[in-house]
Design an enzyme around this catalytic site. Sequence first.
Site, short mmCIF file in Angstrom:
data_model
loop_
_atom_site.label_atom_id
_atom_site.label_comp_id
_atom_site.label_asym_id
_atom_site.label_seq_id
_atom_site.Cartn_x
_atom_site.Cartn_y
_atom_site.Cartn_z
N ALA A 152 0.86 -1.19 0.00
CA ALA A 152 0.00 0.00 0.00
C ALA A 152 0.89 1.24 0.00
O ALA A 152 2.01 1.20 0.51
CB ALA A 152 -0.90 -0.01 1.23
N LYS A 153 0.39 2.33 -0.57
CA LYS A 153 1.19 3.55 -0.64
C LYS A 153 0.81 4.44 0.54
O LYS A 153 -0.07 5.31 0.44
CB LYS A 153 0.95 4.22 -2.01
CG LYS A 153 2.15 4.98 -2.50
CD LYS A 153 2.04 5.33 -3.97
CE LYS A 153 2.88 6.52 -4.34
NZ LYS A 153 4.32 6.39 -4.15
N VAL A 154 1.46 4.15 1.66
CA VAL A 154 1.13 4.80 2.93
C VAL A 154 2.15 5.91 3.20
O VAL A 154 3.36 5.69 3.04
CB VAL A 154 1.19 3.75 4.07
CG1 VAL A 154 0.88 4.38 5.42
CG2 VAL A 154 0.23 2.60 3.78
#
Length: 296
Positions: A152-154
């Site tokens: 995920a692009k957190v």
Amino acid sequence: MYYKENTLSYLNGKWIKASEAKTDLYSQTMHYGCGVFEGIRSYDTADGVRIFKAEEHYQRLIYSAKKTHLNFDYTTEQLVKLTYDLLEKNELKDAYIRPLVYVNARMDLTPSANSNLFLCAWEWENLFNNKVLDIMTSSFRRPDPKSCVVDAKVTGHYTNSILATTEAKINGFDEALLLDANNNVAEGPGANFFYQKDNVLYTCPLGNILPGITRATVFEIAKELGFKMVEKYFTIADVKGADGAFFTGTAAEITGIKSLDRVDFKLDWEDTLGYDLSRMYQRKVAHNEYQEFALV
Ligand code: PMP
């Protein structure tokens, strides 16, 4: 440089001047890095302004929000439409687009009930200004997938990326290459990594990396060009002194790498399969002539 006096941004259903967009300093995202974002590009193509793989990027944003327990209920269709509106309002053609989902004030480490959507865009050339890079093996590693949602692009994951890039720059390199928790090569701070040996391209499997949309595009192009591509785990020793290497990413596009830890790759960038892929990629994204383009 990211915005001018009249640049418009989108915040929770309203178009507001970027210079007047505000957030709450008590936001959980600000304190704990619990937000998600995307990096997307639009190109001025022969058919007009086109956002490259917009749906894939917004599917990933929705996935990232879900995996981090953010309440976010925009659809990909809504997000794509808003993004075209954003480009039009700001008269942007070749642009970098940054959607950010962040949460409200909350200091007790529990999920926040509401999320906010901020959309902005600016003109941005290739991340590395088309330089062929000297990179170093980072002393930082990609976060262990068991300690984060690695695919995920957190926002919070990017502290690790900034530390790695800063270390590389302090040591006179252009960029870093990070290992995974098992000492295999994973990826760059903001890009996936490939290397070439004996006319075969290698990259690591998914699991410790962000599944890049550019990476997937490179697989498609390599297949069309008949290049052999292998996904496998490999070490720094496998990469050093190989024939060539490159990074892939929305901001980096396909960027050639000259050396790793001051050991040059054998071939000049222009003589590598990566270079052929990068030319084809530019045709595909910018000119929509991809199908007809033959390599000479
Ligand atoms: N890895 C990381 C850590 C990244 O931040 C990025 C940029 N989003 C990539 C890989 C490449 O992903 P994409 O091709 O989807 O931009």
